[in-house]
Design a protein around this motif. Structure first.
Motif, PDB file in Angstrom:
ATOM      1  N   PHE A 193      48.437  61.519  59.491  1.00 27.12           N
ATOM      2  CA  PHE A 193      47.177  60.962  58.585  1.00 27.12           C
ATOM      3  C   PHE A 193      47.801  60.420  57.238  1.00 27.12           C
ATOM      4  CE2 PHE A 193      44.193  62.168  55.091  1.00 27.12           C
ATOM      5  CZ  PHE A 193      43.214  61.290  55.750  1.00 27.12           C
TER       6      PHE A 193
ATOM      7  N   GLU B 144      49.786  57.135  57.784  1.00 23.52           N
ATOM      8  CA  GLU B 144      48.984  55.931  58.297  1.00 23.52           C
ATOM      9  C   GLU B 144      47.974  55.445  57.288  1.00 23.52           C
ATOM     10  OE1 GLU B 144      47.909  56.478  62.291  1.00 23.52           O
ATOM     11  OE2 GLU B 144      49.829  56.968  62.924  1.00 23.52           O
ATOM     12  N   THR B 145      47.366  56.313  56.387  1.00 27.64           N
ATOM     13  CA  THR B 145      46.309  56.237  55.586  1.00 27.64           C
ATOM     14  C   THR B 145      47.174  55.595  54.262  1.00 27.64           C
ATOM     15  OG1 THR B 145      45.941  58.360  54.881  1.00 27.64           O
ATOM     16  CG2 THR B 145      44.635  57.465  56.618  1.00 27.64           C
TER      17      THR B 145
ATOM     18  N   ASP C 179      38.527  55.219  54.149  1.00 27.22           N
ATOM     19  CA  ASP C 179      39.659  55.099  54.710  1.00 27.22           C
ATOM     20  C   ASP C 179      40.125  56.211  55.820  1.00 27.22           C
ATOM     21  OD1 ASP C 179      40.419  52.306  54.112  1.00 27.22           O
ATOM     22  OD2 ASP C 179      42.062  53.278  52.585  1.00 27.22           O
TER      23      ASP C 179
ATOM     24  N   ARG D 252      37.754  56.138  58.802  1.00 26.07           N
ATOM     25  CA  ARG D 252      38.217  55.134  59.835  1.00 26.07           C
ATOM     26  C   ARG D 252      39.363  55.772  60.413  1.00 26.07           C
ATOM     27  NH1 ARG D 252      38.075  51.622  54.863  1.00 26.07           N
ATOM     28  NH2 ARG D 252      35.961  50.684  55.059  1.00 26.07           N
ATOM     29  N   TRP D 253      40.350  56.280  59.871  1.00 30.15           N
ATOM     30  CA  TRP D 253      41.501  56.955  60.619  1.00 30.15           C
ATOM     31  C   TRP D 253      41.117  57.834  61.611  1.00 30.15           C
ATOM     32  CZ3 TRP D 253      44.029  61.311  61.168  1.00 30.15           C
ATOM     33  CH2 TRP D 253      45.386  61.261  61.844  1.00 30.15           C
TER      34      TRP D 253
ATOM     35  N   GLN E   2      39.518  56.443  64.685  1.00 25.43           N
ATOM     36  CA  GLN E   2      40.566  55.690  65.550  1.00 25.43           C
ATOM     37  C   GLN E   2      41.330  56.687  66.091  1.00 25.43           C
ATOM     38  OE1 GLN E   2      43.763  54.108  63.672  1.00 25.43           O
ATOM     39  NE2 GLN E   2      44.599  53.572  65.667  1.00 25.43           N
ATOM     40  N   TYR E   3      41.600  57.917  65.445  1.00 20.26           N
ATOM     41  CA  TYR E   3      42.541  58.988  66.151  1.00 20.26           C
ATOM     42  C   TYR E   3      41.615  59.621  67.214  1.00 20.26           C
ATOM     43  CZ  TYR E   3      45.216  63.176  66.381  1.00 20.26           C
ATOM     44  OH  TYR E   3      46.048  64.200  66.772  1.00 20.26           O
TER      45      TYR E   3
ATOM     46  N   CYS F 288      43.695  56.798  69.932  1.00 19.42           N
ATOM     47  CA  CYS F 288      44.954  57.216  69.974  1.00 19.42           C
ATOM     48  C   CYS F 288      45.099  58.134  71.220  1.00 19.42           C
ATOM     49  CB  CYS F 288      45.381  58.109  68.746  1.00 19.42           C
ATOM     50  SG  CYS F 288      45.567  57.269  67.414  1.00 19.42           S
TER      51      CYS F 288
END
Length: 80
Positions: free
Chosen positions: A20, A23-24, A40, A43-44, A47-48, A52
């Motif tokens: 985390f 990537e952020t 942010d 969003r992460w 996506q995760y 992923c």
């Protein structure tokens, strides 16, 4: 899972937190606002959870894995 207090006890959460942060942040020291930081993070996490793939889950995303665990609703029979 390790014993309580061992270094292996926190391995999974520490790995998640490291990914985390890596990537952020991407070299960033701060966000322009709290709202941008929260967006942010959201969003992460989205996506995760949706894209992923994880080897531990059979190369499926957490959402796909969870969906395979969903069981058909069960009904109870009424007592006579």
């Amino acid at each position: 899972m390790g014993a309580i207090g061992s270094s292996a006890d926190n391995a999974a959460p520490e790995s998640f937190n490291a990914a985390f942060k890596r990537e952020t942040l991407k070299g960033r020291k701060a966000w322009p606002s709290e709202r941008e930081a929260r967006l942010d993070a959201f969003r992460w996490l989205t996506q995760y959870n949706t894209r992923c793939r994880h080897s531990r889950l059979g190369q499926r995303s957490p959402i796909a894995y969870k969906n395979t665990l969903q069981q058909a609703p069960t009904t109870t029979t009424q007592a006579a």
